[in-house]
Write an enzyme that holds these catalytic residues in place. Structure first.
Site, PDB file in Angstrom:
ATOM      1  N   GLU A 101     -98.370   8.635  12.990  1.00  0.00           N
ATOM      2  CA  GLU A 101     -98.643   7.321  12.419  1.00  0.00           C
ATOM      3  C   GLU A 101     -99.293   6.435  13.470  1.00  0.00           C
ATOM      4  O   GLU A 101    -100.178   5.636  13.174  1.00  0.00           O
ATOM      5  CB  GLU A 101     -97.350   6.677  11.911  1.00  0.00           C
ATOM      6  CG  GLU A 101     -97.548   5.341  11.227  1.00  0.00           C
ATOM      7  CD  GLU A 101     -96.290   4.839  10.554  1.00  0.00           C
ATOM      8  OE1 GLU A 101     -96.022   3.627  10.648  1.00  0.00           O
ATOM      9  OE2 GLU A 101     -95.575   5.647   9.937  1.00  0.00           O
ATOM     10  N   SER A 125     -92.988   2.994  14.768  1.00  0.00           N
ATOM     11  CA  SER A 125     -92.769   4.301  14.145  1.00  0.00           C
ATOM     12  C   SER A 125     -93.874   5.265  14.558  1.00  0.00           C
ATOM     13  O   SER A 125     -95.058   4.976  14.387  1.00  0.00           O
ATOM     14  CB  SER A 125     -92.735   4.176  12.625  1.00  0.00           C
ATOM     15  OG  SER A 125     -91.619   3.413  12.214  1.00  0.00           O
ATOM     16  N   ARG A 140     -99.415   4.628   3.873  1.00  0.00           N
ATOM     17  CA  ARG A 140     -99.993   4.520   5.215  1.00  0.00           C
ATOM     18  C   ARG A 140    -101.467   4.935   5.242  1.00  0.00           C
ATOM     19  O   ARG A 140    -101.955   5.503   6.205  1.00  0.00           O
ATOM     20  CB  ARG A 140     -99.186   5.349   6.218  1.00  0.00           C
ATOM     21  CG  ARG A 140     -97.726   4.921   6.334  1.00  0.00           C
ATOM     22  CD  ARG A 140     -97.606   3.503   6.863  1.00  0.00           C
ATOM     23  NE  ARG A 140     -96.203   3.108   6.946  1.00  0.00           N
ATOM     24  CZ  ARG A 140     -95.535   2.458   5.987  1.00  0.00           C
ATOM     25  NH1 ARG A 140     -96.152   2.126   4.867  1.00  0.00           N
ATOM     26  NH2 ARG A 140     -94.268   2.137   6.138  1.00  0.00           N
TER      27      ARG A 140
END
Length: 337
Positions: free
Chosen positions: A317, A247, A198
């Site tokens: 995130e 998410s 990520r």
């Protein structure tokens, strides 16, 4: 998702003097932007274009006609002016005070192309991830089914190395094209992007405009079966039909965020009309008229409880950006971490 290189949390910066409203700022920039071919809108509502359907407006919303127009815009805007890039609006939380400066949205018309070049796909970054999977299916190229299950667009996928079902963007990417804050064009190889979980190592001021991916020939039936499996998993495990940002927190090494959140007693937890999903604890939902403040406060409440129960600091995130509104600032971990 979004490509962001100016968080915009400070007060609006005027070109010369006191802060300006969107209409005043646009009037001040009129001469500089005389050659811009795209659209410009002052005080533009952003809530309708982000998946949470919450948050304040943009002082100026700009939609360039194409990559050359984007480069012109970057050269024309004063260096001190905050600039933020929006994609399809997933994985994004806009605060209630709105976005100062210029928000750039890459349109499907100017940045949504897709062409097949042998075993490679060349795509614009406004293209939705699932559309890339669909183009790969049409071309008989395997390896892209994971994109069928990721909300958002390719620009955001490049910026955060989006992945699912064991495959990440870096596993298929050959190169990406970006425009920087000075309007200069850059071609970056996969290695240049410094990908990790990520994370993308490209400079913060790079705006991705195009990507080249490589797959391998595969029977369409097998590709379709893989895409169907991804879709079935999402529908069974995630609240994909709700107003959500996807998410919320990154998975800590050796742990799953949803399990930590569940163990902290946060399943179904609410702040106003913001709620932790009952189906999947790592999704926050707008179940009514939640504000950006409600959603962020819920997220920080979850982080505080997980820290208290497990000692683990969850990392967001979802990208949070903009100014806090009249309700006030939301402190990380509620100021306790």
């Amino acid at each position: 998702m979004s490509q962001t290189f100016a968080e915009g949390t400070a007060a609006t910066r005027a070109l010369n003097g006191a802060p300006l409203d969107g209409a005043g700022l646009l009037a001040r920039l009129k001469d500089r932007l005389a050659g811009f071919r795209g659209s410009l809108q002052a005080d533009a509502a952003l809530a309708p274009i982000v998946w949470f359907r919450a948050g304040g407006p943009a002082e100026i919303l700009a939609m360039p006609a194409d990559a050359d127009d984007l480069a012109f815009l970057m050269r024309a805007l004063p260096e001190e002016l905050p600039v933020t890039v929006f994609g399809l609006g997933s994985n994004l939380l806009v605060r209630d005070g709105g976005m100062p400066g210029v928000v750039i949205r890459l349109s499907a018309r100017g940045f949504g192309h897709a062409t097949v070049e042998g075993n490679r796909l060349r795509v614009g970054t406004a293209l939705a991830d699932r559309r890339v999977a669909a183009h790969a299916l049409d071309a008989g190229l395997g390896g892209f089914a994971f994109y069928h299950g990721i909300p958002g667009g390719i620009g955001g996928a490049l910026r955060m190395n989006a992945g699912a079902n064991g495959t990440e963007t870096r596993d298929r990417l050959v190169e990406a094209v970006a425009i920087d804050r000075r309007g200069e064009r850059h071609v970056l190889s996969n290695a240049d992007l410094g990908y990790s979980y990520r994370h993308c190592g490209a400079p913060d001021d790079f705006i991705f405009v195009e990507a080249v991916y490589e797959g391998a020939p595969e029977e369409p039936e097998a590709i379709r079966a893989a895409m169907d499996a991804v879709q079935a998993h999402r529908e069974a495990a995630q609240p994909i039909k709700s107003r959500t940002g996807g998410s919320t927190f990154k998975n800590p090494e050796g742990n799953k965020s949803w399990q930590l959140i569940d163990a902290a007693g946060c399943r179904g937890l609410r702040v106003g009309d913001a709620q932790v999903s009952e189906m999947h604890c790592n999704f926050l939902l707008n179940v009514g008229a939640a504000t950006g403040h409600d959603i962020e406060l819920l997220g920080e409440t979850v982080r505080a409880r997980v820290l208290e129960t497990s000692g683990i600091r969850l990392e967001w995130e979802i990208k949070r950006m903009g100014r806090f509104g009249a309700t006030g600032e939301v402190l990380p971990f509620l100021g306790q971490g």
